[in-house]
Write an enzyme that holds these catalytic residues in place. Structure first.
Site, PDB file in Angstrom:
ATOM      1  N   VAL A  49      31.813  -5.713 -50.786  1.00 32.43           N
ATOM      2  CA  VAL A  49      30.786  -6.482 -50.060  1.00 32.43           C
ATOM      3  C   VAL A  49      29.855  -7.207 -51.039  1.00 32.43           C
ATOM      4  O   VAL A  49      29.340  -8.286 -50.749  1.00 32.43           O
ATOM      5  CB  VAL A  49      29.963  -5.535 -49.137  1.00 32.43           C
ATOM      6  CG1 VAL A  49      28.856  -6.287 -48.424  1.00 32.43           C
ATOM      7  CG2 VAL A  49      30.866  -4.852 -48.134  1.00 32.43           C
ATOM      8  N   LYS A 118      38.131   0.293 -26.593  1.00 34.71           N
ATOM      9  CA  LYS A 118      39.104  -0.613 -25.941  1.00 34.71           C
ATOM     10  C   LYS A 118      38.772  -0.914 -24.487  1.00 34.71           C
ATOM     11  O   LYS A 118      39.051  -2.007 -23.995  1.00 34.71           O
ATOM     12  CB  LYS A 118      40.511  -0.034 -26.051  1.00 34.71           C
ATOM     13  CG  LYS A 118      40.694   1.264 -25.333  1.00 34.71           C
ATOM     14  CD  LYS A 118      41.570   2.214 -26.082  1.00 34.71           C
ATOM     15  CE  LYS A 118      41.141   3.621 -25.748  1.00 34.71           C
ATOM     16  NZ  LYS A 118      41.672   4.644 -26.573  1.00 34.71           N
ATOM     17  N   VAL A 145      42.752  -1.460 -30.840  1.00 35.09           N
ATOM     18  CA  VAL A 145      44.208  -1.390 -30.611  1.00 35.09           C
ATOM     19  C   VAL A 145      44.870  -0.853 -31.872  1.00 35.09           C
ATOM     20  O   VAL A 145      44.617  -1.342 -32.974  1.00 35.09           O
ATOM     21  CB  VAL A 145      44.799  -2.784 -30.292  1.00 35.09           C
ATOM     22  CG1 VAL A 145      46.311  -2.689 -30.061  1.00 35.09           C
ATOM     23  CG2 VAL A 145      44.121  -3.411 -29.091  1.00 35.09           C
ATOM     24  N   GLU A 203      44.010  14.668 -24.374  1.00 33.72           N
ATOM     25  CA  GLU A 203      42.741  15.050 -23.749  1.00 33.72           C
ATOM     26  C   GLU A 203      43.014  16.121 -22.691  1.00 33.72           C
ATOM     27  O   GLU A 203      44.115  16.192 -22.140  1.00 33.72           O
ATOM     28  CB  GLU A 203      42.142  13.832 -23.020  1.00 33.72           C
ATOM     29  CG  GLU A 203      41.960  12.600 -23.868  1.00 33.72           C
ATOM     30  CD  GLU A 203      40.686  12.614 -24.669  1.00 33.72           C
ATOM     31  OE1 GLU A 203      39.815  13.457 -24.371  1.00 33.72           O
ATOM     32  OE2 GLU A 203      40.561  11.805 -25.592  1.00 33.72           O
ATOM     33  N   LYS A 218      45.328  -1.942 -24.064  1.00 29.29           N
ATOM     34  CA  LYS A 218      45.643  -2.457 -25.405  1.00 29.29           C
ATOM     35  C   LYS A 218      46.542  -3.684 -25.335  1.00 29.29           C
ATOM     36  O   LYS A 218      46.309  -4.670 -26.046  1.00 29.29           O
ATOM     37  CB  LYS A 218      46.280  -1.342 -26.249  1.00 29.29           C
ATOM     38  CG  LYS A 218      45.274  -0.231 -26.577  1.00 29.29           C
ATOM     39  CD  LYS A 218      45.959   0.982 -27.149  1.00 29.29           C
ATOM     40  CE  LYS A 218      44.957   2.071 -27.510  1.00 29.29           C
ATOM     41  NZ  LYS A 218      45.607   3.346 -27.834  1.00 29.29           N
ATOM     42  N   GLY A 315      43.116   8.990 -34.271  1.00 23.53           N
ATOM     43  CA  GLY A 315      42.657   9.936 -35.298  1.00 23.53           C
ATOM     44  C   GLY A 315      41.366   9.453 -35.919  1.00 23.53           C
ATOM     45  O   GLY A 315      41.129   8.243 -36.038  1.00 23.53           O
TER      46      GLY A 315
HETATM   47  N1  HSE Z   1      44.374   8.241 -26.578  1.00 23.50           N
HETATM   48  C1  HSE Z   1      44.731   7.218 -27.487  1.00 23.50           C
HETATM   49  C2  HSE Z   1      46.163   7.465 -28.009  1.00 23.50           C
HETATM   50  C3  HSE Z   1      43.737   7.198 -28.619  1.00 23.50           C
HETATM   51  O1  HSE Z   1      46.705   8.546 -27.749  1.00 23.50           O
HETATM   52  O2  HSE Z   1      46.745   6.585 -28.620  1.00 23.50           O
HETATM   53  C4  HSE Z   1      43.725   5.921 -29.422  1.00 23.50           C
HETATM   54  O3  HSE Z   1      43.350   4.810 -28.665  1.00 23.50           O
END
Ligand code: HSE
Length: 425
Positions: A49, A118, A145, A203, A218, A315
């Protein structure tokens, strides 16, 4: 004559350290990752930078006792908004509100915003890009994305000499992990989902991933970018992976194929045809070897032909790396808008019913005495029959290429259909 800020500070002999102040909204997985990347790579980033990037505030409703972040933690967004020294905001809150209002107000105040959100980008991206432009700031969304995979900047800045005619991607790590395990271990969907949840890949409420909604947002973002106008995710036909079974994978193996959840946008006669659905693909497709939580995105340009992007689609540090890359870009371009071609006017997608595919179909075998095979041959064109190990009493085949409308019409002639999966080979 324009004097750069650095020269001005030296000229005025100010003792103030030369740095760009950044605020991070949300100290969850991605937000804490952004702070970690900025701290770990402080020197390298400073070189890139030309000034130090300093995290001046982190906004979160929670307390983080014992974490050094506590010293810069604020609970009131107005503190950040009103601080003229904060030039860049990394938004890692997720969801539509309050992220939308916070982002809009930051851009109106001339601050650049870099996001991994997103949902927000898919819904309000065009508007926020426009506000950024009017206020000589930037709204960057590389991390929205493909997590750590560079895909937004390549589409916006590198592949601009091309007409992009197709994007085909594994855009969701959770579902790719589940499908990979089902394919390689022969496990059932529910068992792999539970394992993925235990490992933290999925999740507790997995709906957005397994129903394809995440991949849909996406592909909507990518299609908006390449079409230059707003593609509403609600207009994209979306199917998830919940109906895929172990038996489907046995047939996929017999066909030397794998099953992947793909987000596809294809440009035909000036219109994009988009969908999210599970597809059978073969070894010659570069996406075949994208395993586990990884993502892969295949872009076809009319000049460059196929370009493949591959890496960690989710991640903490991978996603944070993409947010920080945006922060670096924003810091290099303070007061200057980098154009992003994504207008608020709606991009009309081609009719889903007109999309063409081959289809893999499994149905109850009515036996040789019936006229079932004749009806199948008549209904589905150039049919390829397939047998799978250990599976009896089923008739399974791949149809010739046909439109969704034709296929749905012909399928009505049959009862006891067990499964249908599109085929991309
Ligand atoms: N839940 C999303 C995936 C996380 O499993 O790709 C990243 O956007």
């Amino acid at each position: 004559m324009t004097i750069c800020r650095k020269t001005q500070l030296y000229a005025e002999n100010k003792k103030e350290e030369i740095m760009v102040n950044v605020a991070v909204l949300g100290y969850g997985t991605v937000g804490s990752g952004v702070v970690e990347v900025l701290n770990t790579n402080k020197e390298i980033i400073k070189q890139k930078v030309g000034e130090e990037l300093k995290v001046k505030y982190v906004l979160d409703l929670r307390e983080f006792e014992g974490d050094p972040v506590q010293e810069i933690l604020v609970h009131d967004y107005d503190v950040i908004l009103k601080d003229k020294d904060v030039k860049i905001i990394a938004e890692a809150m997720g969801g539509e509100e309050p992220a939308y209002t916070f982002t809009k107000n930051a851009l109106l105040a001339g601050k650049s915003v870099c996001t991994s959100n997103k949902e927000l980008v898919a819904k309000h991206g065009a508007e926020l890009i426009e506000i950024a432009k009017k206020n000589n700031a930037n709204y960057f969304f590389e991390a929205s994305v493909g997590g750590g995979i560079p895909i937004i900047r390549p589409l916006n800045q590198c592949l601009t000499g091309d007409e992009i005619t197709e994007i085909c991607g594994i855009l969701n790590g959770t579902t790719n992990y589940i499908l990979t395990k089902m394919s390689e271990k022969g496990y059932a969907f529910e068992d792999v989902l539970k394992d993925a949840q235990d490992k933290g890949y999925a999740e507790r409420n997995p709906e957005a991933d397994v129903e394809g909604y995440d991949a849909c947002r996406k592909i909507a973002i990518l299609t908006s970018l390449v079409s230059g106008a707003q593609v509403d995710f609600e207009d994209i036909h979306t199917e998830g992976i919940t109906k895929i079974t172990e038996a489907d994978f046995k047939y996929a193996k017999a066909l030397k194929a794998s099953i992947k959840l793909l987000g596809i946008s294809r440009k035909i006669d000036g219109k994009f045809y988009s969908m999210v659905a599970p597809f059978m693909i073969k070894e010659n497709n570069p996406l075949y070897s994208v395993r586990g939580v990884f993502n892969g995105i295949l872009v076809h340009g009319n000049m460059v032909e196929d370009v493949m992007f591959y890496g960690q689609g989710a991640g903490k540090l991978a996603t944070a790396s993409a947010v920080v890359a945006d922060v670096v870009d924003a810091a290099r371009n303070l007061g200057k808008n980098i154009p992003v071609e994504w207008k608020q006017t709606k991009s009309e997608l081609g009719r889903f019913e007109d999309c063409k595919s081959k289809f893999f179909v499994r149905m109850k075998d009515k036996g040789l005495d019936s006229d079932q095979m004749d009806t199948v041959n008549e209904a589905f064109g150039d049919v390829l029959y397939v047998r799978a190990e250990e599976i009896k009493d089923e008739l399974a085949f791949v149809t010739g290429e046909m439109t969704e409308e034709e296929f749905a019409e012909q399928l009505k002639k049959f009862d006891d259909v067990y499964s249908v999966i599109r085929v991309n080979f």
